[in-house]
Design a protein around this motif. Structure first.
Motif, PDB file in Angstrom:
ATOM      1  N   GLU A 199       0.897  -1.210   0.044  1.00  0.00           N
ATOM      2  CA  GLU A 199       0.045  -0.108  -0.043  1.00  0.00           C
ATOM      3  C   GLU A 199       0.829   1.186  -0.186  1.00  0.00           C
ATOM      4  OE1 GLU A 199      -0.278  -2.450   1.897  1.00  0.00           O
ATOM      5  OE2 GLU A 199      -2.300  -3.085   2.164  1.00  0.00           O
ATOM      6  N   ASP A 235       2.771   1.555  -3.407  1.00  0.00           N
ATOM      7  CA  ASP A 235       1.620   2.331  -4.323  1.00  0.00           C
ATOM      8  C   ASP A 235       1.481   3.812  -4.001  1.00  0.00           C
ATOM      9  OD1 ASP A 235       1.422  -0.076  -5.629  1.00  0.00           O
ATOM     10  OD2 ASP A 235      -0.378  -0.727  -4.938  1.00  0.00           O
ATOM     11  N   LYS A 236       1.424   4.092  -2.609  1.00  0.00           N
ATOM     12  CA  LYS A 236       1.161   5.682  -2.552  1.00  0.00           C
ATOM     13  C   LYS A 236       2.374   6.267  -2.951  1.00  0.00           C
ATOM     14  CE  LYS A 236      -1.755   5.901   1.659  1.00  0.00           C
ATOM     15  NZ  LYS A 236      -1.792   5.443   3.310  1.00  0.00           N
ATOM     16  N   SER A 288      -8.312   6.156  -2.218  1.00  0.00           N
ATOM     17  CA  SER A 288      -8.081   4.661  -1.731  1.00  0.00           C
ATOM     18  C   SER A 288      -7.464   3.945  -2.942  1.00  0.00           C
ATOM     19  CB  SER A 288      -9.435   4.183  -1.494  1.00  0.00           C
ATOM     20  OG  SER A 288     -10.327   4.086  -2.621  1.00  0.00           O
ATOM     21  N   VAL A 323      -4.484  -2.632  -3.755  1.00  0.00           N
ATOM     22  CA  VAL A 323      -3.371  -3.115  -4.021  1.00  0.00           C
ATOM     23  C   VAL A 323      -3.375  -4.627  -4.972  1.00  0.00           C
ATOM     24  CG1 VAL A 323      -2.283  -1.834  -2.134  1.00  0.00           C
ATOM     25  CG2 VAL A 323      -3.195  -4.329  -1.727  1.00  0.00           C
TER      26      VAL A 323
END
Ligand code: SF4
Lengths: 367, 346
Positions: A70, A73-74, A304, A307
């Protein structure tokens, strides 16, 4: 301090393993916690010289490997924004997120820069007041003091355009999680020398007692690792359970107290997710409320994210010492350092990368 | 319609990333899966650092290289001398004597004329030292922000002696592998400037023309099978390329490879492996093992080859793979680098 060559000397290392062969009477499973040690073991071929009764399994001590998907990805979303200069240590650039990696964000025009020190990110922030400068602050207790210092300094200078994406993890809760797992096979730990240089080893004493597991503070050179293994096997054979310092040239029981004080000033303990393993209570650090304005997760709303982990990758089991990298069906086939499916194949401390880079001549794998 | 023969490795990267120019596996994939099949011809196919061909009785060697180094001035050398020596060395690695060079400059608007003057005079001096002439050239200027001050391309022509046939694919199992000196100096000299790192003593680039060293070896024997100057990607990438091209296995002994103490500690600090660090004044030679000691002696008699040593041998086992005996007497694979070497985290 002796020159490094002395710790890489065949005669001395073999002498330690000869002693080991005389001491050992049965099979033992040891875990080296730190990915840096995993790399030394494979890089120098230490595993090839060990008595057969010793099974060395690899631990979760690679910060790149355990950074949750996560958060990667952020990072990818933030780094792709036009007004952002995204900075990180080099290894993070190749780690696969759900769809891409930071190198490709850079190739598509994102301003992504590799740094050697988090303090360089502050310099970039001062030089580019119209840009938001983000530093990807990953690591164990080793990098926490320098990363904490960067945030501390930013607050002191009242820098408005610096923030840190924090993914700090702590070793002791990870050891607790491993030892509490019914599937655990680990009988002794080689504790990571770099982490202990900062934190000392007082934190490990209650753990060793609680789980009846010897813990040897161990360095990174072949002779250090050989000595660490010998000390662990001696304890196991004699039925002793102690925290023992086999790396006294760098580590004291108390550790580096100013560094610990700085960490405590900037960070507070929190629960944290580990990639492939899941949430481990109390295993992370986040910025304290006074520094929360420097938290990149607060500053950037990325919405949001969904993933998507490779279904083949068993890196979680590898990181817990339950499987060896070459037991993964994708190892060296669908998954190579050029085309990694998991972070453990990318990081310079990842176990899969170590097996592939240094030891694939010893398995029947076509690369 | 152009099709890619083996598009898989390239498809993984829809855009060019820095690693495609790093001299490691990604560079190699780009050449092997895009350029080589598209330009498809017998002289290009062996993917040597130069092409050697006959023109009216003479055997010519031809090569080109572009220089984009940052910073342009660094301890021991600069982009100008590098542009000359790099091309001289690419020619020399076929056994050829370099004779003529071209120089193409891509300059960025705003670049200081003083710096250009320094670079050009440095090129002139390097050309003189290497015994070559720069006989043609070109200059282009790009708008500010579209370049890094200065890029230089050099191409070169040399004459290859008859009876010499040197190529990566010619290495044979049984050959001794010779390295002309200590590794890692150029790459660490650049890095220390770029990252502002300070070491006990200044690490100076080994940038130098190598054609004299090659001539010294050829004076001992014409039977040199393979030569490579291990530039970007270091000796690890060079050895992997040779292992692949010649379909041989390579065994080296880490302890035989000289790594200067400062280079070793810089690598230690940055988490880099000196085997992957660039060199600009070293060569690797494959020669039949019977004559290798004499070749080493000839190298050692030359100032640029004083630390020459046999570092390993070519074998029939594990074709395409380089295996090293480690300092503690075990073995490990020496992989081809993927992209660029990256500093580690802790
Ligand atoms: S080999 Fe690749 S897919 Fe398998 S566990 Fe390691 S990183 Fe994951």
């Amino acid at each position: 301090m002796k020159s490094l060559d002395a710790y890489r000397d065949e005669v001395q290392v073999r002498a330690v393993f000869d002693q080991l062969a005389r001491v050992i009477t049965r099979e033992w499973t040891l875990m080296e916690v730190c990915g840096g040690q995993t790399h030394s073991i494979m890089r120098f071929g230490i595993d090839q010289l060990l008595p057969k009764q010793i099974d060395l399994v690899h631990g979760p001590g690679c910060p790149v490997c355990v950074t949750p998907l996560e958060l990667i990805d952020k990072a990818l979303v933030i780094a792709a924004r036009p007004n952002v200069i995204f900075t990180s240590f080099g290894d993070m650039l190749r780690v696969p997120g759900s769809t891409t990696d930071l190198f490709q964000v850079k190739a598509r025009g994102g301003d992504v820069r590799i740094l050697y020190s988090p303090l360089d990110a502050l310099r970039i922030a001062r030089d580019n007041p119209s840009k938001q400068v983000v530093f990807f602050g990953v690591g164990f207790e080793t990098t926490a003091p320098a990363n904490g210092m960067a945030v501390f300094q930013a607050k002191r200078e009242a820098l408005k355009n610096f923030s840190m994406l924090v993914s700090h993890v702590r070793v002791p809760p990870a050891i607790t999680a491993l030892m509490s797992d019914p599937a655990n096979r680990v009988q002794a730990f080689l504790a990571a020398g770099h982490v202990c240089a900062v934190m000392g080893y007082w934190e490990y004493e209650p753990l060793a007692a609680q789980f009846r597991v010897p813990m040897i503070v161990t360095g990174f050179e072949p002779l250090d690792i050989a000595n660490g293994i010998l000390a662990a096997v001696r304890q196991l054979e004699q039925g002793r359970v102690e925290v023992e310092n086999a790396y006294p040239r760098a580590v004291t029981r108390e550790g580096n107290q100013p560094a610990q004080a700085l960490i405590a000033q900037v960070f507070e303990v929190c629960d944290r997710k580990w990639r492939g393993i899941g949430e481990i209570p109390q295993s992370g650090w986040r910025l304290r409320d006074e520094f929360r304005e420097y938290d990149a997760e607060q500053r950037f709303d990325v919405g949001s994210l969904h993933v998507n982990e490779s279904p083949l990758c068993i890196s979680g089991l590898v990181l817990q010492g339950r499987k060896k990298p070459n037991e993964c069906v994708a190892f060296g086939k669908q998954c190579t350092p050029a085309k990694p499916l998991g972070a453990t194949m990318v990081s310079s401390e990842g176990a899969c990368a170590a097996y592939y880079r240094y030891a694939r001549h010893t398995f029947a794998v076509v690369g | 319609m152009i099709t890619l023969q083996c598009p898989l490795p390239l498809r993984d990267y829809p855009n060019i990333v820095m690693g495609h120019g790093g001299g490691g596996k990604l560079s190699h994939d780009l050449v092997q899966h895009l350029f080589a099949p598209a330009f498809d011809n017998a002289l290009l196919a062996p993917l040597n650092d130069q092409a050697v061909f006959a023109v009216e009785g003479a055997r010519l060697a031809f090569t080109t290289d572009s220089f984009v180094v940052k910073p342009i001035f660094f301890p021991g050398s600069d982009i100008g001398a590098l542009a000359v020596n790099g091309t001289v060395n690419d020619l020399a690695m076929s056994g050829a004597r370099p004779i003529y060079l071209s120089a193409g400059f891509i300059l960025e608007e705003g670049f200081a004329l003083d710096d250009l003057t320094r670079v050009v005079y440095s090129m002139a001096e390097a050309a003189k030292r290497a015994g070559v002439q720069i006989i043609t050239g070109d200059t282009k200027v790009v708008e500010e922000g579209h370049g890094d001050g200065i890029y230089i391309n050099t191409a070169g022509i040399g004459i290859a002696p008859n009876g010499v046939n040197i190529a990566a694919a010619n290495a044979r199992a049984g050959d001794a592998i010779i390295l002309s000196g200590a590794i890692g100096l150029h790459g660490i000299a650049i890095l220390s400037q770029r990252e502002g790192l300070r070491f006990d003593s200044e690490i100076v680039s080994d940038c130098a023309p190598l054609h004299d060293l090659v001539a010294a070896m050829l004076a001992v024997t014409q039977d040199i099978h393979t030569l490579r100057d291990p530039t970007r990607g270091g000796i690890a990438s060079a050895l992997n390329e040779i292992a692949e091209a010649a379909k041989i296995g390579i065994e080296i002994d880490e302890r035989a490879i000289a790594v200067p103490r400062d280079v070793a500690s810089a690598c230690e600090m940055l988490g880099l492996d000196p085997f992957y660090v660039a060199n600009e004044g070293k060569l690797i030679a494959f020669a039949p093992s019977e004559i290798a000691p004499r070749v080493v002696a000839a190298l050692r008699a030359h100032p640029l080859g004083r630390d020459a040593a046999i570092i390993g041998r070519a074998v029939t086992a594990h074709p395409g793979m380089v295996v090293a005996r480690t300092s503690i007497g075990a073995t490990r694979v020496v992989d081809m680098m993927i992209g660029e070497q990256l500093p580690r985290i802790c």
